[in-house]
Design a protein around this motif. Structure first.
Motif, PDB file in Angstrom:
ATOM      1  N   THR A 107      -1.612   9.864  -5.527  1.00 16.34           N
ATOM      2  CA  THR A 107      -1.432   8.633  -5.134  1.00 16.34           C
ATOM      3  C   THR A 107      -2.838   7.932  -4.494  1.00 16.34           C
ATOM      4  OG1 THR A 107       1.078   9.197  -4.658  1.00 16.34           O
ATOM      5  CG2 THR A 107      -0.089   7.223  -3.839  1.00 16.34           C
ATOM      6  N   THR A 109      -4.848   4.388  -3.267  1.00 15.49           N
ATOM      7  CA  THR A 109      -4.566   2.928  -2.393  1.00 15.49           C
ATOM      8  C   THR A 109      -5.661   2.133  -3.099  1.00 15.49           C
ATOM      9  OG1 THR A 109      -3.629   4.101  -0.470  1.00 15.49           O
ATOM     10  CG2 THR A 109      -4.454   1.963  -0.341  1.00 15.49           C
ATOM     11  N   THR A 111      -7.670  -1.261  -3.149  1.00 16.45           N
ATOM     12  CA  THR A 111      -8.471  -2.009  -2.201  1.00 16.45           C
ATOM     13  C   THR A 111      -9.369  -3.503  -3.031  1.00 16.45           C
ATOM     14  OG1 THR A 111     -10.462  -0.892  -2.141  1.00 16.45           O
ATOM     15  CG2 THR A 111      -8.950  -0.406  -0.494  1.00 16.45           C
ATOM     16  N   ASN A 137      -9.761   1.323  -7.444  1.00 11.62           N
ATOM     17  CA  ASN A 137      -8.380   1.763  -7.865  1.00 11.62           C
ATOM     18  C   ASN A 137      -7.402   0.582  -8.488  1.00 11.62           C
ATOM     19  OD1 ASN A 137      -8.954   4.358  -7.080  1.00 11.62           O
ATOM     20  ND2 ASN A 137      -8.125   3.836  -4.874  1.00 11.62           N
ATOM     21  N   ALA A 182      -0.472   3.927  -8.027  1.00 12.35           N
ATOM     22  CA  ALA A 182      -1.073   3.104  -7.013  1.00 12.35           C
ATOM     23  C   ALA A 182       0.035   3.225  -5.912  1.00 12.35           C
ATOM     24  CB  ALA A 182      -1.620   1.934  -7.539  1.00 12.35           C
ATOM     25  N   SER A 183      -0.218   3.103  -4.692  1.00 13.57           N
ATOM     26  CA  SER A 183       0.683   2.820  -3.671  1.00 13.57           C
ATOM     27  C   SER A 183       0.090   2.477  -2.383  1.00 13.57           C
ATOM     28  CB  SER A 183       1.399   4.217  -3.370  1.00 13.57           C
ATOM     29  OG  SER A 183       2.440   3.870  -2.263  1.00 13.57           O
ATOM     30  N   THR A 185       0.876  -1.135  -4.598  1.00 16.66           N
ATOM     31  CA  THR A 185       0.406  -2.024  -5.705  1.00 16.66           C
ATOM     32  C   THR A 185      -0.457  -3.071  -5.421  1.00 16.66           C
ATOM     33  OG1 THR A 185       2.402  -3.099  -6.366  1.00 16.66           O
ATOM     34  CG2 THR A 185       2.036  -0.944  -7.380  1.00 16.66           C
ATOM     35  N   ALA A 187      -3.091  -5.531  -2.883  1.00 18.45           N
ATOM     36  CA  ALA A 187      -4.296  -5.443  -1.717  1.00 18.45           C
ATOM     37  C   ALA A 187      -4.501  -6.773  -1.460  1.00 18.45           C
ATOM     38  CB  ALA A 187      -5.057  -4.539  -2.074  1.00 18.45           C
TER      39      ALA A 187
END
Length: 358
Positions: A107, A109, A111, A137, A182-183, A185, A187
């Motif tokens: 997984t 994240t 940004t 990501n 993505a976790s 999804t 940002a």
């Protein structure tokens, strides 16, 4: 003597071969770390109550003995199932399923950060700026939504955003990643607060000596132009040697530039600028009355006029056969504060000075 026994009729059942296949019935493969999956075994010739043993990497999984198996996989896990048939005449009695190799992606994240890539902050009123979003990501085709003061800006959905800001605007950008793992999804970027400084006032040019032009607005520096071409001199007053149309731009301590002034037509004939020795205006500035005391270097009839910055004449008087000096007290109490110009003329030559009405 002979005897015949009873007859026994034989019932022969064909030998059957058990088999089993497994499939992923919940979740996906590849999958994301932390995501659960379920496998289901489908038997053939398993009998009425077949037995199951699920395996990972060829090793029995404790307690995994039903027709389904659920767990959270790791990357590279190889899942199989062994069926034990209770069908009559099953041969052999056990069968091993196909193998499913799990592909598990970590997984991530997403940004996003934003920066000013065109223009400056602080900036000047009317100046455009461009922001650029930099993501991590975000995937192959991330989506963007720019915001001002937390409100979506219509149509601002690219990785850059250009506009003309107002003072106090707070700009951010929301990113939506298209990566499968993505976790979360979404940002949100950092905030950029815009500081927009006003432009200096537009200057007026006056002739303050025979060969000197002066801008009416104070600034840090100036850009003077003759007939549209930049000339030397970055001070409020410049000495001129050529006839033509002069304009000026005022630059303040925020490096903001005013609108270009209206043109001033400079000519070397017909203008005589007086000195403090033969013209006294007091008090200047004043809230109401101005006293004008003049010892004339001109002869004949004199005309006195006062105009405002719009070119409108607010005071006019003629002195017939002047004796080369006069004193006038002029009341401007009914007029708005600002800059006014007094002109004294004998028809051939002109004298001009500035009045400041408070």
């Amino acid at each position: 003597t002979t005897a015949t026994s009873n007859s026994i009729t034989m019932s022969v059942t064909s030998t059957v071969t058990p088999s089993v296949s497994i499939a992923l019935t919940s979740g996906t493969n590849p999958t994301c770390s932390g995501s659960a999956v379920t496998f289901t075994a489908t038997p053939t010739n398993g009998g009425t109550t077949p037995a199951y043993q699920w395996k990972k990497g060829g090793t029995n999984i404790t307690g995994a003995t039903t027709s389904t198996y659920s767990y959270t996989p790791a990357n590279g896990d190889a899942i199989t199932c062994v069926l034990t048939s209770n069908a009559t005449c099953a041969s052999p009695t056990t069968a091993t399923s196909n193998s499913i190799a799990m592909s598990v992606t970590s997984t991530v994240t997403p940004t996003v950060s934003i920066a000013l890539t065109t223009g400056t902050n602080p900036t000047c009123s009317g100046s455009a700026v461009t922001f650029t979003a930099t993501q991590t990501n975000g995937g192959a085709s991330p989506t963007y939504q720019w915001k001002k003061g937390g409100i979506n800006i219509a149509g601002a959905t690219a990785s850059t955003y250009s506009y003309t800001p107002a003072n106090g605007d707070a700009i951010t950008c929301d990113l939506t990643s298209d990566l499968s793992c993505a976790s979360p999804t979404n940002a949100t970027s950092n905030i950029i607060n815009m500081t927009v400084n006003p432009l200096p006032l537009t200057a007026e040019i006056t002739q303050t000596a025979v060969d000197v032009l002066t801008a009416s607005v104070s600034g840090t520096s100036y850009q003077w132009y003759l007939n549209g071409a930049l000339i030397s001199g970055n001070t409020q007053s410049i000495t001129v040697t050529q006839e033509g149309t002069y304009t000026v731009i005022v630059i303040d301590n925020n490096d903001c530039q005013s609108i270009t002034s209206e043109g001033f037509e400079y000519t070397t004939t017909g203008i005589f600028v007086i000195t403090e020795d033969n013209l006294i205006i007091y008090p200047n500035p004043s809230m109401d009355f101005f006293t004008i005391k003049y010892v004339s270097s001109l002869s004949g009839d004199l005309k006195i006029s006062i105009i405002n910055t719009l070119g409108e004449t607010i005071y006019y008087k003629e002195l017939m056969e002047s004796n080369n000096s006069f004193t006038e007290k002029i009341n401007l109490s009914n007029y708005a504060g600002g800059v006014y110009y007094i002109t004294i003329s004998d028809g051939d030559k002109t004298i001009q000075r500035k009045l400041i009405k408070l």
